[in-house]
Design an enzyme around this catalytic site. Structure first.
Site, PDB file in Angstrom:
ATOM      1  N   ASP A 473       0.836  -1.205   0.000  1.00 17.81           N
ATOM      2  CA  ASP A 473       0.000   0.000   0.000  1.00 17.81           C
ATOM      3  C   ASP A 473       0.873   1.259   0.000  1.00 17.81           C
ATOM      4  O   ASP A 473       2.087   1.203   0.273  1.00 17.81           O
ATOM      5  CB  ASP A 473      -0.883  -0.038   1.260  1.00 17.81           C
ATOM      6  CG  ASP A 473      -2.159   0.778   1.125  1.00 17.81           C
ATOM      7  OD1 ASP A 473      -2.284   1.542   0.151  1.00 17.81           O
ATOM      8  OD2 ASP A 473      -3.024   0.637   2.013  1.00 17.81           O
ATOM      9  N   ASP A 543     -10.489   1.920  -3.460  1.00 18.33           N
ATOM     10  CA  ASP A 543     -11.061   1.691  -2.132  1.00 18.33           C
ATOM     11  C   ASP A 543     -12.570   1.684  -2.193  1.00 18.33           C
ATOM     12  O   ASP A 543     -13.230   1.299  -1.229  1.00 18.33           O
ATOM     13  CB  ASP A 543     -10.619   2.802  -1.170  1.00 18.33           C
ATOM     14  CG  ASP A 543      -9.324   2.442  -0.482  1.00 18.33           C
ATOM     15  OD1 ASP A 543      -8.872   1.299  -0.636  1.00 18.33           O
ATOM     16  OD2 ASP A 543      -8.763   3.312   0.212  1.00 18.33           O
TER      17      ASP A 543
HETATM   18  C1  DGJ Z   1      -5.783   1.971   2.013  1.00 19.74           C
HETATM   19  C2  DGJ Z   1      -6.096   0.762   1.177  1.00 19.74           C
HETATM   20  O1  DGJ Z   1      -6.528   1.131  -0.079  1.00 19.74           O
HETATM   21  C3  DGJ Z   1      -7.119  -0.086   1.919  1.00 19.74           C
HETATM   22  O2  DGJ Z   1      -7.501  -1.172   1.119  1.00 19.74           O
HETATM   23  C4  DGJ Z   1      -6.541  -0.533   3.220  1.00 19.74           C
HETATM   24  O3  DGJ Z   1      -5.460  -1.398   2.975  1.00 19.74           O
HETATM   25  C5  DGJ Z   1      -6.100   0.665   4.039  1.00 19.74           C
HETATM   26  N1  DGJ Z   1      -5.251   1.550   3.290  1.00 19.74           N
HETATM   27  C6  DGJ Z   1      -5.378   0.226   5.278  1.00 19.74           C
HETATM   28  O4  DGJ Z   1      -4.883   1.282   5.985  1.00 19.74           O
END
Ligand code: DGJ
Length: 728
Positions: A473, A543
């Protein structure tokens, strides 16, 4: 095939030709990019220098203006946007690169330290390298062009070498310029924001400069490093489409300049804002790769060309062609609130449903209970996982699923052991306020020791847990870009060096752990780009897990990227990003067209939901090769219609999976038929309600009302997948 007589250059395969020729002064002038043309020795007829007003075509007494260029320079008569700018040691910014020599090699050489398309055997492509020299400044320029045998695509890049004394500074170094003969095009870009990534935007060209860019230190959710030029009548199936894509994950510019006589000059490359690369004597600079695709089969033809090139010759490793596992990720199920027992319960519950991989997301390390601590401390949070992350991995595996973990390798929290030990490792300008994003700072990945340190920590965790999967990430953009390691005159290099550091860490981890499946992520799809596809064959597309929002996100993403590259999950309803209630079948029908999974707490399912999910997973597993790797045809756009449809078709066209969605319900609706695409007109298909020929299904279509009756639901947000199988 590459034809050349040392003055005219013709790169040709079954479908396309790319032609340029040396101008009277020895600079390369663009001639043509489009449908395959027969070879001829002399292309001067197609480069009629005298047709332009005020153009004097004497080798040393001429105007550059209104001539099509391959890699235009600034400051000597061409007043449109240049491909590069070099500030010479004397402060002047004029260059004059003239042809010296060329080489043609079979295959495609690697780009040191950078992701790029590749060949597996030398007969898959040929590469032409043009050597040019600016004698006065003593700089050399190498322009590289690869033509692929099986793809209507040209890969380009440039390399600068400083041979003279004193330092020159590259102020701009784009990867490719394409001069189009006219401006009767529309510009298509993939733009948006967090949770609304890669929406399609299309507008007519106007005179002047237009385009998209990123200055965030990442390719970004705001704009993808891509643009396409479409004729006004180009649609999904017909018309000319030229795509330009950058294999890069940092700042970029993708723009064009429509000149006074209507030439359209398109550029793609590293973002100019803040960029300055110093070249001392003997040093060189390699640009990232740009990929140019030409299609006369509309936007769909262009997309399928990108899908096959990027899916098979950009993505790498054992997972490139392997069916991807059905995963469950606990992020939306628990957020930070979990412990060993709840994780093992979730894994066990998911395993019973047929899930193959459990991914533990954020919150397993340091003392992380929220997003305000512990990034950089990649060791077990013992309050939550008292036996350690290695033991948890074993317990999860004992439930029957593989084990994956989340990392955010490039970041450090102010509240962390790492920041306490090395506050200087966080990117900042000494003495200035450090801007926080999501309560965190960015590590200076332009420094080798920082990358080494993070590699060691991740290496240990991956080995201890015998990890099967990594979600990488990246949750904030870069501010106060500055490196304590670099002298003042090299501070313009920080953001590119940072991305090289990211690539270096990816390279080291993926080569040490070739069986581990990597998924890239950046607050969802904030760095969903060709550069990372080279290391991570799938990326978390957004997301936003809302099925209706995902129609636009996945439809837009499919303009360049194949289904296998898009992480797509079923999450709980009401959705956490939009509050929207959707049926679980609708949610699954959208997520099937990607690397499929669930992102919720399966312990909360009712018995009926458990049965449904079991069926969904079994259904997907039986068809996942086709969902993930089929040829993709967009049928009806969520940006233009209440009905979205697309299809994934087998290469031999004997099978197809067609997703159809109606966003809002309408009373007494108009009769709507969905005309399918990508089928063989002469084959006959069982499509679920009967048998019809491909020609009928594509021309007459399938009745939307019939589909709705089959689903036996009504209301908003209906969706289903039709399965087509060839019958005798
Ligand atoms: C952002 C990501 O896009 C999410 O899927 C998740 O992993 C969160 N960060 C976790 O902090």
């Amino acid at each position: 095939m590459i034809y050349t007589n040392g003055r005219d250059f013709h790169l040709q395969n079954d479908r396309i030709s790319y032609i340029f020729r040396l101008l009277p002064n020895g600079q390369p002038g663009h001639v043509y990019f489009g449908a395959r043309l027969p070879q001829r020795d002399d292309w001067s007829y197609a480069q009629p220098l005298g047709e332009y007003p005020n153009t004097v075509m004497q080798p040393d007494n001429w105007s550059y203006e209104w001539v099509k260029h391959e890699y235009p320079t600034d400051g000597s008569g061409d007043f449109m946007e240049p491909a590069f700018v070099i500030e010479q040691p004397d402060g002047s910014r004029v260059s004059d690169f003239r042809f010296v020599a060329h080489t043609v090699t079979a295959g495609k050489p690697k780009l040191a330290g950078l992701p790029a398309t590749y060949t597996e055997t030398d007969d898959e492509a040929e590469t032409l390298t043009l050597e040019l020299c600016d004698e006065l400044a003593r700089n050399r320029l190498y322009l590289s062009y690869t033509i692929f045998r099986d793809h209507p695509a040209i890969a380009r890049s440039a390399r600068f070498v400083r041979e003279g004394e004193g330092a020159a500074t590259l102020r701009r170094a784009y990867s490719a310029t394409l001069d189009l003969a006219d401006s009767d095009y529309e510009l298509l870009t993939l733009s948006g924001a967090w949770s609304r990534e890669r929406h399609i935007h299309r507008r007519p060209l106007v005179e002047g400069v237009q385009g998209v860019y990123s200055a965030r230190g990442a390719s970004s959710a705001a704009h993808n490093p891509f643009m396409a030029f479409l004729r006004p009548n180009t649609d999904e199936t017909h018309g000319e489409a030229i795509g330009m894509s950058l294999v890069y994950s940092g700042n970029f510019d993708a723009k064009c300049d429509v000149g006074t006589l209507g030439i359209t000059r398109a550029h793609i490359g590293i973002g100019e804002r803040g960029f300055a690369w110093r070249l001392e004597q003997g040093e060189s600079f390699q640009t990232p790769e740009a990929v140019l695709v030409w299609s006369e089969d509309g936007l769909g033809g262009m997309s399928r060309a990108f899908h096959s090139l990027y899916g098979r010759r950009l993505a790498r490793g054992v997972w490139r062609d392997r069916a991807r596992p059905v995963l469950i990720n606990n992020w939306e199920g628990t957020y930070f609130d979990f412990n060993e027992q709840s994780i093992v319960e979730i894994a066990a519950s998911a395993a019973e449903l047929g899930v193959e991989l459990f991914v533990l997301d954020d919150g397993w390390f340091g003392h992380r209970d929220s997003d305000n601590s512990s990034l950089g401390d990649w060791y077990t949070y013992e309050k939550k996982l008292p036996d350690g992350i290695g033991a948890l991995a074993e317990k999860v595996r004992a439930t029957g699923v593989k084990f994956g973990l989340w990392f955010e390798p490039e970041m450090v929290s102010p509240d962390s052991d790492l920041f306490t030990a090395h506050p200087d490792w966080a990117i900042h300008v000494p003495g200035r306020h450090r801007t926080e994003g999501r309560n965190q700072y960015v590590l200076d990945f332009s420094r080798r020791e920082v990358v080494d340190y993070i590699f060691d920590l991740m290496d240990k965790v991956i080995a201890d847990t015998r990890l099967d999967y990594v979600k990488w990430d990246m949750n904030r953009n870069i501010t106060e870009a500055f490196s304590l390691e670099l002298p003042p005159e090299r501070q313009g290099e920080v953001l590119h060096r940072y991305i090289l550091g990211v690539y270096d860490l990816y390279e080291r981890l993926t080569s040490k752990y070739p069986e581990v499946l990597f998924e890239s992520c950046a607050s969802g799809g904030g760095r969903f780009d060709p550069g990372l596809l080279y290391y991570a064959p799938q990326g978390w597309a957004s997301d936003d897990t809302d099925a209706v929002e995902r129609l636009k996100i996945q439809y837009g993403t499919s303009i360049v990227y194949p289904q296998s590259s898009m992480g797509a999950h079923v999450s709980a309803s009401p959705n956490h990003q939009t509050g929207r209630l959707t049926h679980i079948d609708t949610r699954a029908s959208v997520a099937y067209f990607g690397a499929f999974g669930y992102e919720l707490d399966p312990r909360k399912f009712t018995q009926e939901e458990r049965e449904t999910v079991k069926e969904q997973i079994a259904y997907y597993k039986a068809r996942r090769e086709l969902f993930q790797f089929g040829d993709f045809y967009r049928i009806s756009s969520p940006f233009e219609s209440n009905v979205t449809a697309w299809a994934s078709v087998s290469r031999d066209k004997s099978r197809a999976l067609v997703g159809v969605w109606q966003v809002l319900s309408q009373p007494n609706p108009r009769l709507t038929r969905v005309c399918l695409a990508g089928l063989d007109p002469s084959k006959r298909y069982d499509y679920g309600f009967g048998v019809a020929s491909g020609a009928e299904l594509m021309r007459v279509g399938v009745s939307l009302r019939e589909i709705a009756l089959k689903i036996r639901r009504w209301g908003d947000f209906l969706g289903t997948v039709l399965e087509l199988n060839e019958v005798e």
